[in-house]
Motif scaffolding. Structure first.
Motif, mmCIF file in Angstrom:
data_model
loop_
_atom_site.group_PDB
_atom_site.id
_atom_site.type_symbol
_atom_site.label_atom_id
_atom_site.label_comp_id
_atom_site.label_asym_id
_atom_site.label_seq_id
_atom_site.Cartn_x
_atom_site.Cartn_y
_atom_site.Cartn_z
ATOM 1 N N PRO B 146 0.736 -1.260 0.041
ATOM 2 C CA PRO B 146 0.037 0.017 0.104
ATOM 3 C C PRO B 146 0.929 1.220 0.137
ATOM 4 O O PRO B 146 2.100 1.390 0.648
ATOM 5 C CB PRO B 146 -0.742 -0.037 1.276
ATOM 6 N N ILE B 148 0.549 5.570 0.945
ATOM 7 C CA ILE B 148 -0.406 6.285 1.397
ATOM 8 C C ILE B 148 0.195 7.796 0.827
ATOM 9 O O ILE B 148 1.294 8.106 1.130
ATOM 10 C CB ILE B 148 -0.352 6.277 3.107
ATOM 11 N N THR B 178 -3.943 4.988 -1.307
ATOM 12 C CA THR B 178 -4.911 5.769 -0.720
ATOM 13 C C THR B 178 -4.630 6.946 -0.179
ATOM 14 O O THR B 178 -3.185 7.257 -0.360
ATOM 15 C CB THR B 178 -5.742 5.024 0.498
ATOM 16 N N THR B 191 -1.354 6.035 10.156
ATOM 17 C CA THR B 191 -2.155 4.952 9.472
ATOM 18 C C THR B 191 -1.164 3.906 9.248
ATOM 19 O O THR B 191 -0.952 2.701 9.398
ATOM 20 C CB THR B 191 -2.651 5.601 8.132
ATOM 21 N N ILE C 126 -13.135 -1.287 5.687
ATOM 22 C CA ILE C 126 -13.419 -0.543 4.549
ATOM 23 C C ILE C 126 -14.856 0.038 5.019
ATOM 24 O O ILE C 126 -15.957 -0.614 5.394
ATOM 25 C CB ILE C 126 -13.706 -1.201 3.193
ATOM 26 N N ILE C 148 -10.260 2.451 5.536
ATOM 27 C CA ILE C 148 -10.177 3.119 4.227
ATOM 28 C C ILE C 148 -11.759 3.441 4.027
ATOM 29 O O ILE C 148 -12.613 2.438 3.884
ATOM 30 C CB ILE C 148 -9.595 1.729 3.272
ATOM 31 N N THR C 178 -7.887 6.597 5.656
ATOM 32 C CA THR C 178 -7.359 7.140 4.308
ATOM 33 C C THR C 178 -8.472 7.165 3.256
ATOM 34 O O THR C 178 -9.384 6.259 3.480
ATOM 35 C CB THR C 178 -6.182 6.541 3.937
ATOM 36 N N VAL C 180 -10.261 6.712 -0.760
ATOM 37 C CA VAL C 180 -9.794 6.295 -2.124
ATOM 38 C C VAL C 180 -10.874 7.198 -2.908
ATOM 39 O O VAL C 180 -11.757 7.894 -2.455
ATOM 40 C CB VAL C 180 -10.295 5.022 -2.580
ATOM 41 N N ALA C 188 -10.196 0.274 -2.623
ATOM 42 C CA ALA C 188 -10.213 0.125 -1.359
ATOM 43 C C ALA C 188 -9.739 -1.506 -1.059
ATOM 44 O O ALA C 188 -9.150 -1.637 0.002
ATOM 45 C CB ALA C 188 -11.640 0.375 -0.727
ATOM 46 N N THR C 191 -6.266 -2.578 -1.475
ATOM 47 C CA THR C 191 -5.328 -1.926 -0.360
ATOM 48 C C THR C 191 -5.614 -2.864 0.755
ATOM 49 O O THR C 191 -4.564 -3.072 1.409
ATOM 50 C CB THR C 191 -5.534 -0.508 -0.073
ATOM 51 N N ALA C 192 -6.727 -2.704 1.168
ATOM 52 C CA ALA C 192 -6.997 -3.627 2.429
ATOM 53 C C ALA C 192 -6.779 -5.131 2.318
ATOM 54 O O ALA C 192 -6.004 -5.695 3.298
ATOM 55 C CB ALA C 192 -8.623 -3.717 2.872
#
Lengths: 203, 203, 203, 203, 203, 203, 203, 203
Positions: B146, B148, B178, B191, C126, C148, C178, C180, C188, C191-192
């Motif tokens: 990821p 940021i 993100t 984060t 999320i 996210i 953060t 998107v 999202a 990333t998660a």
């Protein structure tokens, strides 16, 4: 050249005829298939053809000598293609040779880097990119010639119909990047061809 | 943690004292030198120090064990440094080790590319960039962790106080990017540290 | 993965085939039913299925091992569901287990509060919300893991197609949030899942 | 070249020294008098001079051969001069000869028309205009070479710090007009000089 | 009542005198200390006082009977206090009893929840919040009376001087939330007091 | 109450049934005729009716006692009527008596002035106006009760889908004016009815 | 006069009838063909005619004496014609003689210049232009009478539905230019005719 | 006439001298006191005077015959006065008689209504208003002559430096209202005087 949106078919045909009557090449951009059908139906322009991928009607009445220079037209993604094709058709009808380099957005940098030697030979480069529009800056940093950046209206929510890419390109930290309006492949091609013409003339 | 703007010195000292009384580490961000002077003048916090480059007041009352992971904080240009330093100070007070990679904006891509092996080892990366903000997308395309992205308010006219970089980053075509608010190095650092903590815990 | 809007069916099929030929799982997002029909008509992808609620075409060629972690995907209202489902489908094709928590917008806080114990066990959450997008901040204040936030284009007049929710989320006063792009459930989820993968690996 | 805003004097001097050490010409734009004073105080750059009207610090260590071409830099009004001078200083340090044409805004068209013969001889023209920015379109219609338009942040209320002129120029109905960021005389000059260099080379 | 910004001291004193001469209570909002000094210097208003935290000048010439109702004024954070105090002073000079509930932003929901029983007894509530402005929606969901939301210009980059909080509040998914202009504590207080007056009258 | 846009018919029917099963009155706003047809087709709600002018589906399962108070709902022009009717239907299903005052925009001030005596008797007034939205300020200056302003998305080019009216109303120089989201007649009606309920209770 | 959008056919017919019953001339602007068909179908207005190019329904019940003055209505391009025709029809129904001057945008300045002698005889001029809207400033600089500028929603991407032309016109550096709303040919014509009426009266 | 902002004192004096040398009346708008001091210090213009309330320098070298017509200049509030005075000074130096009508904003409609008979005698009216700018529409509805609306940058948060008033005025539903740029009293006065001159000539 005719920009078709907001014009009726009658108006387009009238302007098209006026331009064609002077034996010029004629280009109608952002033309729907239905506009081309209306032009064909008049029977007046048998040589007119429709370039679907560029959304353009082309009437080539005199073949121009191909340019010495080759104009690279680079796109970030598949969805930027219609704008790139508009630039390509516009340049070619003015006699400019072009080379399309597709799908080399900054998320896959290696694809772009493989084209660098070729790009460094150009007099001027057109970069077509939507979404975040970062490609113009990256290309601008890799070459020492002017880059004409065309933001496209491609993208998710906060791209705001091309505004995001436009702002990115205006704020490019690479020297030599200038910008045209969103989706305006035509104007980028005219400018690039004007530059190449002057340089070719001296060679 | 205290966000200083729009607060009076009295209010800041009061909140600072309340937080410090619990033996916590305290961080005051966006603090003018004059705020720090006011805090020093109280005589209550002899260990408080002012991190000028990060515009932050730091009171480290308990030393946290340094993290296993190292958090890269990358900046596009010199003017992005204050925001990067805010991220660095924030992460470090939470025990997170960091490494600052400066001035690797996309106009000089080779500088960035030399750092790629190091970046590919990270669990998460912070990218700080103003102007066109393209660095986040480019980094996002080079790593598989990821990213940021922190847009900064640095730039010429149409950067609109960071809006241009913000939109660029939101529209990134790289997966895993993100975004936090403009100039918000603090939130990016929190984060990133939360993510690293969980990963470090498992190692 | 393919983002379908602004691409012709021919282009989508071509990219789909290229990706599928490497035995990967393939995901086409924001796909109309008609795109799926075109893909089925080729007869090449018998295992492709259309996830209507997520507007996505899924071709699962290899089943990934389910993740140890469970990813909560929380929505504020019924109208946010398509974006939440896009996130769900995306995560699941990457092997990530998910749990959908629906309709827990801040106007009915008690519904959200009943889910807090579960949320506090997650590595990352999320949050999908349109209108005022306040849910991300509230969740962010209730948990200590990264959140996210996905703003959606749902809402009345001055939501400006998701801009209101986007700004709310960027300005969140909760640490660890953060953001998107608007409606970008895909990003999202990627990333998660990247975060969870690293954490699961250590366990 | 160094863009001074958001940099400390220490940072500027450090970058200035690094650039100067390679015997290059050095240009620092948007420099306050106080920045120049700090640079002079180091005693390291006796040949550095301050161009007040261009807000630029110039260190000319090697005199470049003057270009064959002459670059017209046109301004709409007196208030646009600082940006025009930034373009002039930038071009000249790269060896480009320039000619400033001042105060020929579209409200007094006759003044502009008297310069047309001269403008038609140029390879490329820079147009600097604030308020409504209409000058770029008018010039673009009078010549057949590329026009690089520089919007300035000059104007009454709804000029929105140059946004109005920027939009006008992007929407120019004249072919061959490309645009740089608001007040960015530097970038316009670099691009124009790049174009002229290639054309001069062939002559 | 006088809104001071954009008015000269002479104009303010003239209007202040005209209002005071009718034995009314007079309130001057957004008044700098220097305005108050100028008013004191006239010697005409010995009873005028300066409420620094509310940036208001108050001349209470007749004491109104305290209202039966109590008006809760809730703030999300410390930086929202000046606007909350403007509301408080405005309401009180109209005879409205108030109760300030500070620093109960949504990032720390438990602080807010402890005040719910008290809030549920109110006829109308004022919520003052900057940054993401989510507090209005959350409060609106917890009570069944009207909530008047005051966005403040407090916040990081993309709060755009209160625009983010304003949009959040306008898009609130809680029924009964109406909004006043950014930082306009005065108008919220007047409206709330008008509502309470009518309800108190019936009791 | 159900807000229909962005919801499928299946989702609307499900929520409608859930609400109806508790013997409540149910209101579905912004409902197309086709949504109503789908609801009728279920055969479950014989008493549901479609209010075309308000674009609302109403299921009145228990008749509430009519309120003592009468709520004036004022519109500037004919095109504002759908929003006014949404407010009217919403208020009436909550038992609130209403009176519609149509087409009294500020361009024809005399029509408005003839209604002033009636308006001055109200506890609270709803003003619905698009275009320049000036009606809210004018009404606010003529009465001493709260005015709830509803901007509508009606208007020419620079009304920007209601943004112009929204800003006008937020900037009202009349005290006691609060604003709801563009076209949000529902929320205005709920707030006005909540206020009237408390006042009626005391009478 | 009736502005048709957002009104139902029933509402338009009702207002049309009310106006017609007073033997006035009636004008309905922005009317679709279908609106005219509905009006014809009533059989009540045999003399009503549809001006397709102006998108207007005209019912001329009394012929006004033609004005002494002639009102020039100038357009930049073909796509601006519908707005120009709306102005023309509006002026003529009020008895104002008009002269349309088409397609004299600033990219082809010579076409405009040939009309200057005629323009200098006018009392007031209407300029209709989209894209960059520069024509209003240029005309304003060539004449000494008031110019009423009508921005149109014609143009490429960053014209933002007429916003670009609107800002250009508001920022005009020519004296005597005032602006009406985007595409509002009607209002420009009414104002110009009011001015001419007073001047003609004195002659 | 000279617009002073963004010009140096040297530039202003140079232009001032050039204009004065032709025995014209000279007007410098938006001039700080310090600009006037610099002009006085030259000793060249003993008759120049500074109109503080209008922020203008006036050099009246020839007294024009007073106009027959009287131009009403109406303001909504005290804070709009500087713009109104700019209009007044501008008109008067062109020989136009004016009458200032102050503080008749729509929140106190009765004050405005008492002036209506006088307003109905005017040929053209200037309305100066900030905040919500509703006054232009209301005046436009009360008279049958053209109204030139000047939005001012006065107001609370969401007035966005005059944007709110500008949009309100552009969207006016009263016929005959045209708009100039924010705070541009000068341009409104020139236009109004041009109109009056032509009408007076015929009387």
């Amino acid at each position: 050249m005719i920009y078709c949106p907001s014009k009726t078919n009658e108006q387009i045909i009238k302007i098209f005829s006026a331009l064609a009557s002077k034996s010029n090449n004629v280009l109608a951009t952002r033309a729907e298939q239905s506009v081309f059908d209306a032009i064909k139906k008049t029977g007046l322009f048998p040589k007119a053809r429709y370039e679907k991928s560029a959304r353009a009607i082309v009437l080539e009445q005199k073949k121009l000598k191909p340019s010495k220079s080759i104009l690279p037209i680079i796109t970030a993604g598949t969805a930027d293609l219609p704008v790139a094709y508009e630039a390509k058709v516009t340049a070619e009808i003015m006699g400019q040779q072009t080379e399309l380099v597709c799908d080399v957005g900054v998320a896959g940098l290696h694809r772009l880097l493989s084209h660098v030697p070729k790009l460094q030979k150009a007099n001027v480069i057109i970069v077509v990119a939507g979404m975040e529009g970062a490609l113009a800056s990256v290309v601008g940093g890799l070459v020492s010639c002017p880059v004409i950046a065309v933001p496209t209206s491609v993208g998710y929510g906060a791209s705001f119909e091309g505004l995001s890419a436009l702002l990115t390109m205006l704020n490019s930290c690479s020297s030599g990047v200038t910008v045209v309006n969103i989706d305006n492949g035509f104007s980028a091609a005219v400018t690039a061809t004007l530059i190449n013409k002057k340089i070719d003339a001296g060679k």
